[in-house]
Design a protein around this motif. Structure first.
Motif, mmCIF file in Angstrom:
data_model
loop_
_atom_site.group_PDB
_atom_site.id
_atom_site.type_symbol
_atom_site.label_atom_id
_atom_site.label_comp_id
_atom_site.label_asym_id
_atom_site.label_seq_id
_atom_site.Cartn_x
_atom_site.Cartn_y
_atom_site.Cartn_z
ATOM 1 N N GLY A 213 0.771 -1.226 0.000
ATOM 2 C CA GLY A 213 0.000 0.000 0.000
ATOM 3 C C GLY A 213 0.806 1.281 0.000
ATOM 4 O O GLY A 213 0.247 2.364 0.109
ATOM 5 N N ASP A 214 2.117 1.150 -0.133
ATOM 6 C CA ASP A 214 2.985 2.335 -0.090
ATOM 7 C C ASP A 214 4.271 2.008 -0.834
ATOM 8 O O ASP A 214 5.099 1.239 -0.330
ATOM 9 C CB ASP A 214 3.288 2.716 1.352
ATOM 10 C CG ASP A 214 4.059 4.024 1.474
ATOM 11 O OD1 ASP A 214 4.775 4.388 0.527
ATOM 12 O OD2 ASP A 214 3.954 4.675 2.532
ATOM 13 N N PRO A 215 4.475 2.558 -2.040
ATOM 14 C CA PRO A 215 5.685 2.262 -2.802
ATOM 15 C C PRO A 215 6.971 2.594 -2.048
ATOM 16 O O PRO A 215 7.985 1.922 -2.220
ATOM 17 C CB PRO A 215 5.532 3.130 -4.055
ATOM 18 C CG PRO A 215 4.061 3.362 -4.184
ATOM 19 C CD PRO A 215 3.551 3.438 -2.775
ATOM 20 N N THR A 216 6.940 3.625 -1.198
ATOM 21 C CA THR A 216 8.145 4.009 -0.458
ATOM 22 C C THR A 216 8.515 2.936 0.559
ATOM 23 O O THR A 216 9.686 2.545 0.676
ATOM 24 C CB THR A 216 7.935 5.356 0.261
ATOM 25 O OG1 THR A 216 7.605 6.356 -0.709
ATOM 26 C CG2 THR A 216 9.191 5.772 1.006
ATOM 27 N N VAL A 217 7.524 2.456 1.311
ATOM 28 C CA VAL A 217 7.772 1.380 2.274
ATOM 29 C C VAL A 217 8.237 0.120 1.552
ATOM 30 O O VAL A 217 9.187 -0.545 1.980
ATOM 31 C CB VAL A 217 6.511 1.085 3.108
ATOM 32 C CG1 VAL A 217 6.696 -0.179 3.947
ATOM 33 C CG2 VAL A 217 6.181 2.269 4.006
ATOM 34 N N ALA A 218 7.582 -0.205 0.442
ATOM 35 C CA ALA A 218 7.961 -1.403 -0.319
ATOM 36 C C ALA A 218 9.384 -1.286 -0.831
ATOM 37 O O ALA A 218 10.163 -2.244 -0.765
ATOM 38 C CB ALA A 218 6.989 -1.616 -1.475
ATOM 39 N N SER A 219 9.755 -0.117 -1.329
ATOM 40 C CA SER A 219 11.105 0.082 -1.851
ATOM 41 C C SER A 219 12.151 -0.063 -0.758
ATOM 42 O O SER A 219 13.193 -0.705 -0.954
ATOM 43 C CB SER A 219 11.208 1.465 -2.498
ATOM 44 O OG SER A 219 12.517 1.703 -2.982
ATOM 45 N N ALA A 220 11.883 0.527 0.411
ATOM 46 C CA ALA A 220 12.824 0.416 1.527
ATOM 47 C C ALA A 220 12.952 -1.029 1.991
ATOM 48 O O ALA A 220 14.039 -1.496 2.349
ATOM 49 C CB ALA A 220 12.361 1.306 2.674
ATOM 50 N N MET A 221 11.850 -1.751 1.960
ATOM 51 C CA MET A 221 11.857 -3.146 2.368
ATOM 52 C C MET A 221 12.658 -3.997 1.387
ATOM 53 O O MET A 221 13.520 -4.795 1.777
ATOM 54 C CB MET A 221 10.408 -3.647 2.450
ATOM 55 C CG MET A 221 10.241 -5.007 3.084
ATOM 56 S SD MET A 221 8.491 -5.493 3.098
ATOM 57 C CE MET A 221 7.739 -4.099 3.937
ATOM 58 N N ILE A 222 12.380 -3.812 0.105
ATOM 59 C CA ILE A 222 13.074 -4.581 -0.934
ATOM 60 C C ILE A 222 14.574 -4.300 -0.894
ATOM 61 O O ILE A 222 15.394 -5.218 -1.042
ATOM 62 C CB ILE A 222 12.494 -4.249 -2.323
ATOM 63 C CG1 ILE A 222 11.052 -4.754 -2.417
ATOM 64 C CG2 ILE A 222 13.350 -4.856 -3.437
ATOM 65 C CD1 ILE A 222 10.298 -4.197 -3.610
ATOM 66 N N ASP A 223 14.932 -3.043 -0.663
ATOM 67 C CA ASP A 223 16.347 -2.666 -0.601
ATOM 68 C C ASP A 223 17.076 -3.458 0.469
ATOM 69 O O ASP A 223 18.192 -3.947 0.253
ATOM 70 C CB ASP A 223 16.470 -1.173 -0.328
ATOM 71 C CG ASP A 223 17.917 -0.705 -0.299
ATOM 72 O OD1 ASP A 223 18.584 -0.785 -1.346
ATOM 73 O OD2 ASP A 223 18.383 -0.274 0.775
ATOM 74 N N ARG A 224 16.471 -3.613 1.638
ATOM 75 C CA ARG A 224 17.098 -4.359 2.724
ATOM 76 C C ARG A 224 17.109 -5.862 2.450
ATOM 77 O O ARG A 224 18.053 -6.560 2.843
ATOM 78 C CB ARG A 224 16.376 -4.062 4.041
ATOM 79 C CG ARG A 224 16.690 -2.667 4.578
ATOM 80 C CD ARG A 224 15.679 -2.241 5.649
ATOM 81 N NE ARG A 224 16.056 -0.962 6.267
ATOM 82 C CZ ARG A 224 15.898 0.218 5.699
ATOM 83 N NH1 ARG A 224 15.367 0.293 4.469
ATOM 84 N NH2 ARG A 224 16.254 1.323 6.320
ATOM 85 N N ILE A 225 16.073 -6.346 1.812
ATOM 86 C CA ILE A 225 15.987 -7.789 1.539
ATOM 87 C C ILE A 225 17.043 -8.228 0.531
ATOM 88 O O ILE A 225 17.748 -9.223 0.731
ATOM 89 C CB ILE A 225 14.585 -8.163 1.030
ATOM 90 C CG1 ILE A 225 13.548 -7.975 2.144
ATOM 91 C CG2 ILE A 225 14.556 -9.611 0.524
ATOM 92 C CD1 ILE A 225 12.120 -8.062 1.660
ATOM 93 N N VAL A 226 17.177 -7.482 -0.566
ATOM 94 C CA VAL A 226 18.023 -7.941 -1.677
ATOM 95 C C VAL A 226 19.478 -7.499 -1.559
ATOM 96 O O VAL A 226 20.319 -7.953 -2.331
ATOM 97 C CB VAL A 226 17.456 -7.483 -3.039
ATOM 98 C CG1 VAL A 226 16.030 -7.972 -3.217
ATOM 99 C CG2 VAL A 226 17.541 -5.969 -3.199
ATOM 100 N N HIS A 227 19.783 -6.622 -0.601
ATOM 101 C CA HIS A 227 21.160 -6.126 -0.488
ATOM 102 C C HIS A 227 22.145 -7.280 -0.335
ATOM 103 O O HIS A 227 23.212 -7.283 -0.941
ATOM 104 C CB HIS A 227 21.277 -5.162 0.701
ATOM 105 C CG HIS A 227 22.644 -4.565 0.845
ATOM 106 N ND1 HIS A 227 23.150 -4.158 2.056
ATOM 107 C CD2 HIS A 227 23.630 -4.321 -0.066
ATOM 108 C CE1 HIS A 227 24.377 -3.673 1.884
ATOM 109 N NE2 HIS A 227 24.685 -3.769 0.609
ATOM 110 N N HIS A 228 21.794 -8.255 0.499
ATOM 111 C CA HIS A 228 22.616 -9.460 0.663
ATOM 112 C C HIS A 228 21.694 -10.659 0.425
ATOM 113 O O HIS A 228 21.217 -11.281 1.378
ATOM 114 C CB HIS A 228 23.221 -9.534 2.064
ATOM 115 C CG HIS A 228 24.047 -8.339 2.442
ATOM 116 N ND1 HIS A 228 25.244 -8.031 1.826
ATOM 117 C CD2 HIS A 228 23.849 -7.377 3.374
ATOM 118 C CE1 HIS A 228 25.747 -6.934 2.376
ATOM 119 N NE2 HIS A 228 24.920 -6.512 3.310
#
Length: 251
Positions: A213-228
């Protein structure tokens, strides 16, 4: 019973190592027949204790993980899923990613083997002495909502971070409201670079904004998930549907 045998059985009980008490006679006969050295005999007895203790511990960790079923990498149908990289999955099966606090993300349509691989990698992690816990994404949110309502959210996140591997299955099947999305983000953020996640989703990352429901929250989440992380994209039709299709000439 000889005095020496009685002593060994006593020591085995005192050390809480019952397999030593079970194995020392059998291996003693084998050692005499094969001409083992004292060191070889001792190593064989201790090896039995350690291997059986590890197997017992792994069984307890697998049970505690609350998997929806027991799946193994050996049972995975790579012929139906040629897009799966056998070498990468075999490497992930060594659980090195867990010691490195890396993540594994499995993306693809329903029925393509995502949950099977997630559970199988979780089973492997449990066998490598790691604590694992399985739940769906909505299940994890429900746990966090309960902790939050009791004023225990921080303690719950800390407790879950002590678990080496959390498996979040079915991300994206049910959209989250803002509060649920924020709680899920806190779960992801609390584990970032500290402990591993295995996640499955039927949606590409580009559609996660709709889920949370929030592209900003989703983007921040994905960034942390895929970093490693190792991201594995599975393709094709549902294996479950294929297995129920009528054979030619029977329809």
């Amino acid at each position: 019973m000889s005095t020496t045998a009685s002593q060994i059985e006593y020591y085995a009980r005192a050390l809480r190592a019952p397999r030593i008490g079970d194995a020392f006679r059998r291996l003693g006969d084998q050692a005499r027949d094969a001409g083992w050295s004292h060191e070889e005999y001792l190593a064989a007895v201790l090896s039995r204790e350690v291997s059986e203790r590890e197997a017992s511990g792994a069984a307890l960790r697998i049970k505690a993980a609350r998997f929806p079923g027991h799946k193994t990498l050996e049972d995975f149908n790579f012929d139906h899923q040629p897009s799966a990289d056998r070498n990468l999955i075999a490497h992930l099966g060594t659980s090195t990613f867990v010691t490195e606090a890396k993540n594994v993300v499995l993306l693809g349509p329903p029925g393509t083997g995502k949950t099977h691989l997630a559970v199988a990698l979780g089973v492997q992690a449990a066998k490598h002495d790691h604590r694992v816990l399985f739940d769906t994404a909505t299940g994890w949110v429900a746990r966090l909502q309960d902790a939050h309502s009791r004023g225990k959210l921080a303690a719950e996140l800390t407790r879950r971070r002590r678990c080496s591997v959390l498996i979040c299955d079915e991300v994206g099947y049910i959209p989250f409201d803002q509060d649920a999305a924020n709680l899920f983000f806190q779960l992801i953020a609390s584990r970032y670079e500290h402990a591993s996640l295995i996640m499955t989703s039927n949606l590409s990352f580009g559609l996660w904004g709709d889920v949370f429901g929030d592209p900003t929250v989703a983007s921040a989440m994905i960034d942390r998930i895929v970093h490693h992380a190792d991201v594995i994209s599975l393709k094709g039709t549902s294996y479950r549907l294929k297995s129920h299709q009528p054979t030619p000439g029977t329809a």
